[in-house]
Design a protein around this motif. Sequence first.
Motif, PDB file in Angstrom:
ATOM      1  N   ARG A   8      27.160  33.654  46.218  1.00 26.28           N
ATOM      2  CA  ARG A   8      27.837  35.088  45.852  1.00 26.28           C
ATOM      3  C   ARG A   8      29.240  34.757  45.913  1.00 26.28           C
ATOM      4  N   ILE A   9      29.942  35.304  44.742  1.00 26.06           N
ATOM      5  CA  ILE A   9      31.022  34.814  44.178  1.00 26.06           C
ATOM      6  C   ILE A   9      31.980  36.310  44.100  1.00 26.06           C
ATOM      7  N   ILE A  10      33.052  36.492  44.704  1.00 26.91           N
ATOM      8  CA  ILE A  10      34.060  37.477  44.748  1.00 26.91           C
ATOM      9  C   ILE A  10      35.336  37.080  44.035  1.00 26.91           C
ATOM     10  N   ALA A  11      35.427  37.742  42.749  1.00 34.68           N
ATOM     11  CA  ALA A  11      36.825  37.771  42.207  1.00 34.68           C
ATOM     12  C   ALA A  11      37.735  38.654  42.629  1.00 34.68           C
ATOM     13  N   GLN A  12      39.031  38.425  42.507  1.00 39.99           N
ATOM     14  CA  GLN A  12      40.194  39.285  42.924  1.00 39.99           C
ATOM     15  C   GLN A  12      41.373  39.340  42.201  1.00 39.99           C
ATOM     16  N   GLY A  13      42.122  40.257  41.804  1.00 36.83           N
ATOM     17  CA  GLY A  13      43.289  40.062  40.903  1.00 36.83           C
ATOM     18  C   GLY A  13      43.821  41.374  41.006  1.00 36.83           C
ATOM     19  N   SER A  14      45.019  41.461  40.095  1.00 41.55           N
ATOM     20  CA  SER A  14      45.618  42.494  39.545  1.00 41.55           C
ATOM     21  C   SER A  14      45.396  42.914  38.222  1.00 41.55           C
ATOM     22  N   VAL A  15      45.259  44.150  37.774  1.00 38.07           N
ATOM     23  CA  VAL A  15      44.997  44.646  36.450  1.00 38.07           C
ATOM     24  C   VAL A  15      45.858  45.753  35.857  1.00 38.07           C
ATOM     25  N   ARG A  16      45.984  45.796  34.648  1.00 37.63           N
ATOM     26  CA  ARG A  16      46.843  47.043  33.969  1.00 37.63           C
ATOM     27  C   ARG A  16      45.773  48.160  33.652  1.00 37.63           C
ATOM     28  N   ALA A  17      46.391  49.099  34.102  1.00 39.74           N
ATOM     29  CA  ALA A  17      45.686  50.674  33.774  1.00 39.74           C
ATOM     30  C   ALA A  17      45.471  50.925  32.482  1.00 39.74           C
ATOM     31  N   VAL A  77      37.159  42.620  42.757  1.00 40.79           N
ATOM     32  CA  VAL A  77      37.791  43.848  43.309  1.00 40.79           C
ATOM     33  C   VAL A  77      39.331  43.726  42.932  1.00 40.79           C
ATOM     34  N   TYR A  78      39.849  44.702  42.257  1.00 44.63           N
ATOM     35  CA  TYR A  78      41.226  44.466  41.613  1.00 44.63           C
ATOM     36  C   TYR A  78      42.003  45.744  42.190  1.00 44.63           C
ATOM     37  N   VAL A  79      43.367  45.500  42.031  1.00 51.04           N
ATOM     38  CA  VAL A  79      44.357  46.460  42.224  1.00 51.04           C
ATOM     39  C   VAL A  79      45.175  46.634  41.024  1.00 51.04           C
ATOM     40  N   VAL A  80      45.490  47.753  40.806  1.00 48.38           N
ATOM     41  CA  VAL A  80      46.213  48.394  39.602  1.00 48.38           C
ATOM     42  C   VAL A  80      47.805  48.086  39.768  1.00 48.38           C
ATOM     43  N   ALA A  81      48.262  47.145  38.908  1.00 47.78           N
ATOM     44  CA  ALA A  81      49.753  46.965  38.981  1.00 47.78           C
ATOM     45  C   ALA A  81      50.484  47.858  38.477  1.00 47.78           C
ATOM     46  N   VAL A 114      40.014  49.220  42.371  1.00 47.90           N
ATOM     47  CA  VAL A 114      39.250  49.167  41.293  1.00 47.90           C
ATOM     48  C   VAL A 114      37.927  48.171  41.376  1.00 47.90           C
ATOM     49  N   ILE A 115      36.679  48.651  41.315  1.00 47.58           N
ATOM     50  CA  ILE A 115      35.559  47.754  41.548  1.00 47.58           C
ATOM     51  C   ILE A 115      34.834  48.334  40.163  1.00 47.58           C
ATOM     52  N   PRO A 116      35.073  47.290  39.171  1.00 48.83           N
ATOM     53  CA  PRO A 116      34.373  47.512  37.772  1.00 48.83           C
ATOM     54  C   PRO A 116      32.561  47.242  37.879  1.00 48.83           C
ATOM     55  N   ARG A 123      54.330  48.868  36.760  1.00 54.61           N
ATOM     56  CA  ARG A 123      55.206  48.350  35.474  1.00 54.61           C
ATOM     57  C   ARG A 123      56.595  47.936  35.853  1.00 54.61           C
ATOM     58  N   PRO A 124      57.297  46.984  35.305  1.00 54.15           N
ATOM     59  CA  PRO A 124      56.620  45.972  34.626  1.00 54.15           C
ATOM     60  C   PRO A 124      56.109  44.696  35.467  1.00 54.15           C
ATOM     61  N   ALA A 125      55.967  44.646  36.729  1.00 55.48           N
ATOM     62  CA  ALA A 125      55.686  43.685  37.640  1.00 55.48           C
ATOM     63  C   ALA A 125      54.411  43.766  37.990  1.00 55.48           C
ATOM     64  N   GLY A 126      54.061  42.825  39.036  1.00 56.51           N
ATOM     65  CA  GLY A 126      52.343  42.816  39.387  1.00 56.51           C
ATOM     66  C   GLY A 126      52.394  43.799  40.543  1.00 56.51           C
ATOM     67  N   ALA A 127      51.416  43.523  41.428  1.00 50.31           N
ATOM     68  CA  ALA A 127      50.937  44.585  42.579  1.00 50.31           C
ATOM     69  C   ALA A 127      50.516  43.603  43.729  1.00 50.31           C
ATOM     70  N   ASP A 128      50.671  44.265  44.899  1.00 50.45           N
ATOM     71  CA  ASP A 128      50.288  43.474  46.060  1.00 50.45           C
ATOM     72  C   ASP A 128      48.869  43.369  46.173  1.00 50.45           C
ATOM     73  N   ALA A 129      48.305  42.226  45.681  1.00 48.95           N
ATOM     74  CA  ALA A 129      46.880  41.985  46.042  1.00 48.95           C
ATOM     75  C   ALA A 129      46.283  41.753  47.291  1.00 48.95           C
ATOM     76  N   SER A 130      47.189  41.427  48.115  1.00 45.67           N
ATOM     77  CA  SER A 130      47.003  41.170  49.611  1.00 45.67           C
ATOM     78  C   SER A 130      46.252  42.662  50.072  1.00 45.67           C
ATOM     79  N   LEU A 131      46.526  43.685  49.376  1.00 43.96           N
ATOM     80  CA  LEU A 131      45.885  45.014  49.838  1.00 43.96           C
ATOM     81  C   LEU A 131      44.365  44.855  49.868  1.00 43.96           C
ATOM     82  N   ILE A 132      43.974  43.864  49.177  1.00 39.49           N
ATOM     83  CA  ILE A 132      42.326  43.959  48.990  1.00 39.49           C
ATOM     84  C   ILE A 132      41.692  42.755  49.839  1.00 39.49           C
ATOM     85  N   THR A 133      42.607  41.990  50.623  1.00 38.11           N
ATOM     86  CA  THR A 133      41.997  40.806  51.446  1.00 38.11           C
ATOM     87  C   THR A 133      40.845  41.469  52.597  1.00 38.11           C
ATOM     88  N   PRO A 134      41.360  42.630  53.343  1.00 45.11           N
ATOM     89  CA  PRO A 134      40.279  43.191  54.213  1.00 45.11           C
ATOM     90  C   PRO A 134      38.962  43.631  53.737  1.00 45.11           C
TER      91      PRO A 134
END
Length: 252
Positions: free
Chosen positions: A91-100, A210-214, A111-113, A216-227
């Motif tokens: 079982r593999i879970i990927a995470q990161g930030s994305v652009r809307a 599972v991804y967090v929407v970043a 967002v969980i596509p 503009r112009p920088a990224g996002a706090d992806a630590s929100l999705i650790t829990p």
Amino acid sequence: MNLLKTDFAVIGDSDTLPGTFPLDAGDGGIEILADELVFETPYGQSPVFRLFALDGRQVITCRMQGELALNSQSDEARQVFWVLREVGVKRIIAQGSVRAINPLLDPGDIVIPQDYLNLSPYQDIYLEGQRWLIMDDALCPEVRQQLVMAGRAQCNGRIFSRSIYAASNGCHRESPAELAMLKGHADIRGHRLCPEVYLAREIGACYAGVYVVAGRPAGADASLITPIIIGAIRNLAVLGKCDCKALSKETQ
């Protein structure tokens, strides 16, 4: 510690997966088993891995270089998935930030596509030979369901359980016109899902992200999705009832 009994994996970019992961979850059921693990693979030396236990379940995780190493992105993905196959990950879970792309999405949304469009140059990436990959339910419905449930339990913000991820090259940010062209076809844009989704299918592992929407112009706090990730792993069965393992076939 027995690497050959590591059923779960978490992978993310070095700029979005916290260096303190998974300890940043503040969960008392987590224990670090090994750190700074590097493996020699047929595709070069792997990124650094960490091994931890969650309520007795072994989980391996690594922070990929992402956009800092785009010229070698396919090699890095092969290195990582070769290691995951060798240690028996299921079982593999990927995470990161994305652009809307979808205008209804706001920075900080989770967002969980459930599907993807591959607009990247990574079309035929394999570990060994060439296989027929059946990409029905490419993003495992069981892993997705647990991510959604954990997200609703752990997050106070908005959780979107359906979306289309447009996987692009990643070596540049799309222009507004390019993003507008994708409206109605995709909801978010990122650069890592392909070739990862193909390699996961090749090794017979379930894969979802599972991804967090970043903003503009920088990224996002992806630590929100650790829990969310920790909650999903805690509730996932090692062997599911999905068809992921059966959807990779040898070519004639």
